[in-house]
Write a protein that holds these residues in place. Structure first.
Motif, short mmCIF file in Angstrom:
data_model
loop_
_atom_site.label_atom_id
_atom_site.label_comp_id
_atom_site.label_asym_id
_atom_site.label_seq_id
_atom_site.Cartn_x
_atom_site.Cartn_y
_atom_site.Cartn_z
N GLY A 251 0.82 -1.23 0.00
CA GLY A 251 0.00 0.00 0.00
C GLY A 251 0.84 1.26 0.00
N GLU A 252 0.44 2.22 0.87
CA GLU A 252 1.08 3.54 0.88
C GLU A 252 2.48 3.48 1.47
OE1 GLU A 252 -0.40 6.32 -0.32
OE2 GLU A 252 -2.06 5.02 -0.93
N VAL A 253 3.33 4.44 1.08
CA VAL A 253 4.70 4.53 1.61
C VAL A 253 4.67 4.48 3.14
CG1 VAL A 253 6.70 6.05 1.87
CG2 VAL A 253 5.59 5.83 -0.36
N GLY A 254 5.52 3.68 3.71
CA GLY A 254 5.56 3.50 5.17
C GLY A 254 5.15 2.09 5.55
N ALA A 255 4.25 1.50 4.75
CA ALA A 255 3.76 0.15 5.08
C ALA A 255 4.88 -0.89 4.93
CB ALA A 255 2.58 -0.22 4.20
N GLY A 256 5.75 -0.70 3.93
CA GLY A 256 6.87 -1.64 3.74
C GLY A 256 7.86 -1.54 4.88
N ALA A 257 8.19 -0.28 5.25
CA ALA A 257 9.12 -0.06 6.36
C ALA A 257 8.55 -0.66 7.65
CB ALA A 257 9.39 1.43 6.54
N ASN A 258 7.26 -0.40 7.88
CA ASN A 258 6.65 -0.92 9.11
C ASN A 258 6.67 -2.45 9.14
OD1 ASN A 258 6.05 1.44 10.49
ND2 ASN A 258 4.11 1.74 9.42
N MET A 259 6.35 -3.08 8.00
CA MET A 259 6.36 -4.55 7.96
C MET A 259 7.76 -5.08 8.29
SD MET A 259 4.71 -7.36 7.52
CE MET A 259 3.20 -7.16 6.56
N ALA B 92 11.93 -6.93 14.51
CA ALA B 92 11.78 -6.85 15.97
C ALA B 92 11.57 -8.25 16.53
CB ALA B 92 10.61 -5.93 16.33
N VAL B 93 10.73 -9.03 15.85
CA VAL B 93 10.49 -10.42 16.29
C VAL B 93 11.79 -11.22 16.18
CG1 VAL B 93 9.24 -12.55 15.76
CG2 VAL B 93 8.04 -10.35 15.68
N MET B 94 12.50 -11.02 15.05
CA MET B 94 13.74 -11.78 14.83
C MET B 94 14.78 -11.47 15.92
SD MET B 94 15.96 -12.11 11.34
CE MET B 94 16.86 -10.58 11.36
N GLY B 95 14.91 -10.20 16.26
CA GLY B 95 15.89 -9.81 17.29
C GLY B 95 15.55 -10.42 18.64
N ALA B 96 14.26 -10.44 18.97
CA ALA B 96 13.84 -11.02 20.26
C ALA B 96 14.06 -12.54 20.25
CB ALA B 96 12.38 -10.68 20.53
N ALA C 124 12.01 0.11 15.53
CA ALA C 124 10.73 -0.52 15.88
C ALA C 124 10.20 0.01 17.21
CB ALA C 124 10.90 -2.04 15.94
N LEU C 125 11.09 0.19 18.17
CA LEU C 125 10.66 0.69 19.48
C LEU C 125 10.14 2.13 19.36
CD1 LEU C 125 13.48 -0.84 21.73
CD2 LEU C 125 11.02 -1.41 21.79
N ALA C 126 10.76 2.93 18.50
CA ALA C 126 10.28 4.31 18.31
C ALA C 126 8.89 4.30 17.68
CB ALA C 126 11.26 5.08 17.43
N GLU C 127 8.67 3.42 16.70
CA GLU C 127 7.34 3.32 16.07
C GLU C 127 6.31 2.82 17.08
OE1 GLU C 127 6.69 4.63 13.14
OE2 GLU C 127 8.83 5.11 13.03
N ALA C 128 6.72 1.87 17.93
CA ALA C 128 5.81 1.32 18.93
C ALA C 128 5.41 2.40 19.93
CB ALA C 128 6.46 0.14 19.64
N ASP C 129 6.39 3.23 20.29
CA ASP C 129 6.11 4.32 21.23
C ASP C 129 5.06 5.26 20.62
OD1 ASP C 129 6.59 5.59 23.66
OD2 ASP C 129 7.93 7.04 22.71
N VAL D 174 9.17 -7.42 25.71
CA VAL D 174 10.17 -8.44 25.35
C VAL D 174 11.16 -7.86 24.34
CG1 VAL D 174 10.46 -10.69 24.23
CG2 VAL D 174 8.58 -10.33 25.86
N ILE D 175 10.64 -7.14 23.37
CA ILE D 175 11.51 -6.57 22.31
C ILE D 175 12.41 -5.48 22.89
CG2 ILE D 175 11.37 -5.16 20.20
CD1 ILE D 175 8.93 -7.09 19.48
N ALA D 176 11.88 -4.70 23.83
CA ALA D 176 12.71 -3.67 24.48
C ALA D 176 13.85 -4.32 25.28
CB ALA D 176 11.86 -2.79 25.39
N ALA D 177 13.54 -5.43 25.96
CA ALA D 177 14.58 -6.12 26.73
C ALA D 177 15.64 -6.68 25.78
CB ALA D 177 13.95 -7.25 27.56
N ALA D 178 15.20 -7.20 24.62
CA ALA D 178 16.16 -7.71 23.64
C ALA D 178 17.04 -6.57 23.14
CB ALA D 178 15.42 -8.36 22.46
N ASN D 179 16.44 -5.41 22.89
CA ASN D 179 17.24 -4.27 22.41
C ASN D 179 18.36 -3.94 23.39
OD1 ASN D 179 17.81 -1.93 20.70
ND2 ASN D 179 17.05 -0.75 22.44
N ASP D 180 18.08 -4.01 24.69
CA ASP D 180 19.13 -3.72 25.70
C ASP D 180 20.32 -4.66 25.52
OD1 ASP D 180 17.58 -1.74 26.77
OD2 ASP D 180 16.87 -2.93 28.48
#
Ligand code: NDP
Ligand SMILES: O=CC(=O)O
Length: 280
Positions: free
Chosen positions: A151-159, A165-169, A233-238, A246-252
């Motif tokens: 769809g619109e620009v941004g949807a690819g980045a978000n996906m 984020a899941v992969m990192g966790a 991903a954390l910035a978008e989630a915020d 879980v993802i925030a803990a993985a980021n640390d």
């Protein structure tokens, strides 16, 4: 990532023009038949469709809109496909600059690492101008095994940010499991074998696990880029008011691994940060 992707285009018979900030990385492509351009604008002037594979949002902005950038070589009838992993706001800013020239814009971050890039088996997560998605179908098919138009620009980045984020966790949890097993006197390779047979089997664990158990982290996906993706991903989630405990803990963990000097190793080197936390 850019080198194997461009090599596949050359092998498929496309006329390819390349540019890279560090010119030496263009050598294998020149040897394979590519023309080396003097700037991103020069690539865009010589090409119907220009692809960019860059490290992060500042690099994407610099190459698209900086001096000698893509936008200077763009015009109606041309297209720009940015396959870097960046955030949706950066993608929107680059899209606006490109579209301002009359050209089309497609974001198309990829899922899949060095191996899939070499094998032409990437997964493109695209969004933006559908006419450019259609025009780029041939090259996307050469470099990838699947393409999604979202769809619109941004949807690819978000996906892409959701997937990474899941992969990192997942990798963070796997590293902790291997460390726990080690502390319990279990063989890490036995853990890898057991996991491979059950419901949490993952190609990623099977591919990276044996090297991790030996303390080897040959770089396919640099850890600094995995941490960048978690940070984005954390910035978008915020902004979306979605807690990601879980993802925030993985980021640390990845931040700690970068601080320990593992940024250029494979992201599986997050195991070193876990080991570094062990109590004596
Ligand atoms: N490696 C992987 O497995 C995967 C990576 N990705 C994503 O793809 C992108 C590229 O990854 P990868 O190839 O591994 O990364 P690398 O770090 O190997 O390459 C980054 C590229 O960006 C260029 N670059 C960085 N800053 C600038 C700048 N300011 N101006 C111009 N060029 C710049 C580098 O140029 P120079 O050579 O001069 O440093 C280099 O060509 C990242 O967004 C990553 O998250 C996505 C899927 C898988
Ligand atoms: O972004 C990394 C990947 O393996 O996909």
């Amino acid at each position: 990532m850019g080198v194997p992707m461009a090599l596949n285009l050359i092998k498929a018979g496309y006329k390819v023009v390349v540019w890279n900030r560090s010119a030496d990385k263009c050598e294998p492509l020149k040897a394979a038949g590519a023309t080396v351009a003097a700037s991103p604008a020069d690539v865009a002037r010589q090409s119907d469709i220009t692809f960019a594979m860059l490290s992060d949002p500042p690099a994407a902005v610099q190459v698209a809109t900086g001096p000698g950038g893509i936008v200077e070589g763009m015009s109606a009838g041309k297209g720009y496909v940015d396959v870097s992993t960046i955030d949706p706001a950066t993608a929107a800013a680059v899209a606006a600059a490109v579209r301002g020239t009359g050209a089309l814009y497609l974001e198309a971050p990829v899922s899949g690492s060095k191996g899939p890039a070499e094998q032409g088996a990437l997964i493109f997560l695209t969004a933006g101008d559908q006419a450019l998605y259609d025009a780029a179908a041939g090259p996307l098919d050469v470099m990838g095994k699947a393409s999604f138009f979202l769809g619109e620009v941004g949807a690819g980045a978000n996906m892409k940010l959701v997937v990474n984020a899941v992969m990192g966790a997942m990798m963070g949890a796997f590293a902790e499991g291997l460390s726990l097993a080690d502390r319990m006197g279990l063989q890490q390779q036995d853990v890898i074998d057991v996991v491979a047979l059950g419901a949490i089997a993952s190609p990623m664990f099977a591919l990276k696990g044996p090297a991790m158990a030996k303390g080897n982290y040959p770089t396919a996906f640099p850890l600094k880029h995995q941490q960048k993706d978690l940070r984005l991903a954390l910035a978008e989630a915020d902004a979306a008011a979605q807690p990601l405990a879980v993802i925030a803990a993985a980021n640390d963990l990845y931040v700690r691994a970068r601080q320990q000097g593992h940024g250029d190793a494979d992201f599986s080197a997050v195991l070193e940060a876990v080991k570094g936390q062990q109590q004596q």
